[in-house]
Scaffold this motif. Structure first.
Motif, PDB file in Angstrom:
ATOM      1  N   LEU A 204      31.994  36.800  62.684  1.00 35.40           N
ATOM      2  CA  LEU A 204      33.303  36.795  62.035  1.00 35.40           C
ATOM      3  C   LEU A 204      33.968  38.160  62.154  1.00 35.40           C
ATOM      4  N   LYS A 205      35.182  38.159  62.677  1.00 33.37           N
ATOM      5  CA  LYS A 205      35.921  39.409  62.851  1.00 33.37           C
ATOM      6  C   LYS A 205      37.154  39.493  61.954  1.00 33.37           C
ATOM      7  N   LEU A 206      37.527  38.393  61.320  1.00 37.46           N
ATOM      8  CA  LEU A 206      38.730  38.378  60.487  1.00 37.46           C
ATOM      9  C   LEU A 206      38.402  38.909  59.092  1.00 37.46           C
ATOM     10  N   PRO A 207      39.421  39.334  58.332  1.00 36.66           N
ATOM     11  CA  PRO A 207      39.178  39.772  56.945  1.00 36.66           C
ATOM     12  C   PRO A 207      38.765  38.589  56.070  1.00 36.66           C
ATOM     13  N   VAL A 208      37.772  38.826  55.217  1.00 35.61           N
ATOM     14  CA  VAL A 208      37.244  37.779  54.334  1.00 35.61           C
ATOM     15  C   VAL A 208      37.194  38.309  52.906  1.00 35.61           C
ATOM     16  N   LEU A 209      37.781  37.549  51.981  1.00 29.25           N
ATOM     17  CA  LEU A 209      37.706  37.858  50.558  1.00 29.25           C
ATOM     18  C   LEU A 209      36.667  36.946  49.925  1.00 29.25           C
ATOM     19  N   VAL A 210      35.653  37.536  49.309  1.00 26.94           N
ATOM     20  CA  VAL A 210      34.576  36.783  48.672  1.00 26.94           C
ATOM     21  C   VAL A 210      34.805  36.824  47.162  1.00 26.94           C
ATOM     22  N   VAL A 232      31.494  41.582  58.466  1.00 23.82           N
ATOM     23  CA  VAL A 232      31.926  42.960  58.722  1.00 23.82           C
ATOM     24  C   VAL A 232      33.122  43.355  57.868  1.00 23.82           C
ATOM     25  N   HIS A 233      34.196  42.573  57.920  1.00 26.56           N
ATOM     26  CA  HIS A 233      35.433  42.917  57.204  1.00 26.56           C
ATOM     27  C   HIS A 233      35.549  42.067  55.943  1.00 26.56           C
ATOM     28  N   SER A 234      34.701  42.347  54.969  1.00 28.06           N
ATOM     29  CA  SER A 234      34.713  41.551  53.740  1.00 28.06           C
ATOM     30  C   SER A 234      34.839  42.450  52.519  1.00 28.06           C
ATOM     31  N   GLU A 235      35.419  41.875  51.479  1.00 30.85           N
ATOM     32  CA  GLU A 235      35.432  42.522  50.169  1.00 30.85           C
ATOM     33  C   GLU A 235      35.073  41.471  49.134  1.00 30.85           C
ATOM     34  N   LYS A 236      34.401  41.887  48.088  1.00 30.24           N
ATOM     35  CA  LYS A 236      33.907  40.964  47.066  1.00 30.24           C
ATOM     36  C   LYS A 236      34.570  41.258  45.731  1.00 30.24           C
ATOM     37  N   MET A 237      35.005  40.181  45.048  1.00 40.11           N
ATOM     38  CA  MET A 237      35.607  40.317  43.738  1.00 40.11           C
ATOM     39  C   MET A 237      34.870  39.400  42.763  1.00 40.11           C
ATOM     40  N   VAL A 238      34.383  39.975  41.670  1.00 41.34           N
ATOM     41  CA  VAL A 238      33.711  39.218  40.620  1.00 41.34           C
ATOM     42  C   VAL A 238      34.731  38.916  39.515  1.00 41.34           C
ATOM     43  N   ILE A 239      34.853  37.633  39.164  1.00 42.94           N
ATOM     44  CA  ILE A 239      35.816  37.215  38.156  1.00 42.94           C
ATOM     45  C   ILE A 239      35.122  37.156  36.795  1.00 42.94           C
ATOM     46  N   PRO A 240      35.528  38.000  35.838  1.00 45.77           N
ATOM     47  CA  PRO A 240      34.857  38.031  34.530  1.00 45.77           C
ATOM     48  C   PRO A 240      35.000  36.705  33.783  1.00 45.77           C
ATOM     49  N   ASN A 241      33.938  36.350  33.057  1.00 46.88           N
ATOM     50  CA  ASN A 241      33.960  35.194  32.146  1.00 46.88           C
ATOM     51  C   ASN A 241      34.349  33.892  32.845  1.00 46.88           C
ATOM     52  N   ALA A 242      33.958  33.730  34.101  1.00 44.94           N
ATOM     53  CA  ALA A 242      34.258  32.505  34.845  1.00 44.94           C
ATOM     54  C   ALA A 242      32.986  32.037  35.544  1.00 44.94           C
ATOM     55  N   ALA A 243      32.945  30.746  35.857  1.00 44.85           N
ATOM     56  CA  ALA A 243      31.773  30.173  36.511  1.00 44.85           C
ATOM     57  C   ALA A 243      32.138  29.743  37.937  1.00 44.85           C
ATOM     58  N   HIS A 244      31.726  28.519  38.340  1.00 43.59           N
ATOM     59  CA  HIS A 244      31.783  28.121  39.745  1.00 43.59           C
ATOM     60  C   HIS A 244      33.203  27.914  40.261  1.00 43.59           C
ATOM     61  N   LEU A 245      34.083  27.365  39.448  1.00 46.36           N
ATOM     62  CA  LEU A 245      35.479  27.176  39.850  1.00 46.36           C
ATOM     63  C   LEU A 245      36.330  28.196  39.101  1.00 46.36           C
ATOM     64  N   ALA A 246      36.213  29.443  39.520  1.00 49.41           N
ATOM     65  CA  ALA A 246      36.852  30.543  38.795  1.00 49.41           C
ATOM     66  C   ALA A 246      38.357  30.404  38.723  1.00 49.41           C
ATOM     67  N   ASN A 247      38.975  29.784  39.724  1.00 47.83           N
ATOM     68  CA  ASN A 247      40.442  29.657  39.712  1.00 47.83           C
ATOM     69  C   ASN A 247      40.933  28.800  38.553  1.00 47.83           C
ATOM     70  N   LEU A 248      40.082  27.883  38.055  1.00 49.02           N
ATOM     71  CA  LEU A 248      40.471  27.044  36.924  1.00 49.02           C
ATOM     72  C   LEU A 248      40.316  27.766  35.590  1.00 49.02           C
ATOM     73  N   GLU A 249      39.580  28.862  35.580  1.00 50.03           N
ATOM     74  CA  GLU A 249      39.373  29.623  34.346  1.00 50.03           C
ATOM     75  C   GLU A 249      40.196  30.901  34.303  1.00 50.03           C
ATOM     76  N   ALA A 250      40.528  31.445  35.455  1.00 53.20           N
ATOM     77  CA  ALA A 250      41.310  32.693  35.501  1.00 53.20           C
ATOM     78  C   ALA A 250      42.414  32.560  36.548  1.00 53.20           C
ATOM     79  N   PRO A 251      43.342  31.609  36.352  1.00 49.04           N
ATOM     80  CA  PRO A 251      44.356  31.332  37.388  1.00 49.04           C
ATOM     81  C   PRO A 251      45.263  32.513  37.700  1.00 49.04           C
TER      82      PRO A 251
END
Length: 264
Positions: A204-210, A232-251
């Motif tokens: 993978l050569k494209l930017p990836v947000l984890v 190679v080109h990745s960054e990781k973001m941990v969402i506080p107080n959220a579980a598996h579907l973080a977008n539904l808890e921290a939209p």
């Protein structure tokens, strides 16, 4: 409502907005409704498409051999999209990774929320969960299977009163739609023919947000760290107080991250 016929399936999809394109791929415990907030919010600045994977929501298998990669290719071609950003969750992340690895020229940036990976040394907890879910589905105890998924992936060890009851209702509704849908026999092409995803991540050569929820299943937290260390080109973001579907808890937080990432 727009439907697209592909080999082995009939797919429901909807598109909205103008600008660079973003394709949303939902999780295995959900359908395209999990992206309700992102679909409308991102469409203010992007051309956004969400769809139901076959067997979920309003999409169905029609029998025979099926390919997720060919489905995405045909959907993008149908929409006259040459290149797209992709936002994918859980099982949808595994599908997205296979697609991007097979067609890197069609994807600009990739955001993975609690993405699955395919081959992995899963914990005893998840192995027992798999066995329990299979038993419940074999016994047609669909409500109990949906409840098991909510407790395993969303509630975790948290107080039920700390979560919006609408979240549970949505997850249960999405699961029941999948569990109670009769489907003809089918086989998935990629599962047998493609090399394991972990062996290909360095390509993978494209930017990836984890993106990973702080309260997600430990296996998926480990997978997210593996992605961050291997891509190679990745960054990781941990969402506080959220579980598996973080977008539904921290939209709101997820929207901010996505807009910044896809505009970069």
């Amino acid at each position: 409502m727009p439907f697209l016929n592909v080999s082995g399936a009939t797919i429901y999809f909807e598109s909205k907005g103008h600008g660079p394109h973003i394709l949303l791929i939902h999780a295995g415990i959900a359908d395209s409704r999990m992206w309700e907030n992102e679909f409308h919010s991102l469409a203010k600045q992007f051309h956004v498409t969400r769809f139901d994977l076959p067997g979920f929501g309003q999409s169905s298998f029609t029998g025979g051999t099926f390919s997720y990669t060919k489905l995405i290719n045909k959907l993008l071609t149908h929409l006259s999209i040459n290149q797209t950003h992709i936002l994918a969750a859980s099982f949808g992340g595994k599908i997205a990774l296979n697609f991007v690895l097979e067609h890197p020229e069609r994807c600009l940036r990739l955001a993975l929320q609690s993405s699955a990976i395919g081959t992995w040394d899963f914990s005893q907890e998840l192995q027992e969960y798999d066995e329990k879910e299979e038993q419940l589905l074999a016994q047609k105890r669909f409500e109990q299977a949906a409840e098991l998924n909510y407790q395993t992936w969303i509630l975790r060890d948290r107080n039920p009163e700390s979560l919006d009851p609408k979240l549970k209702k949505l997850v249960i509704d999405m699961q029941m739609a999948a569990f109670t849908r009769p489907e003809p026999p089918f086989s998935v092409e990629e599962e047998a023919s493609m090399p394991p995803i972990p062996d290909r991540l360095s390509q993978l050569k494209l930017p990836v947000l984890v993106i990973i929820g702080e309260n997600d299943v430990p296996d998926f937290q480990n997978i997210s760290e593996f992605f961050n260390q291997t891509i190679v080109h990745s960054e990781k973001m941990v969402i506080p107080n959220a579980a598996h579907l973080a977008n539904l808890e921290a939209p709101e937080l997820i929207n901010q991250l996505l807009i910044s990432f896809f505009h970069s």
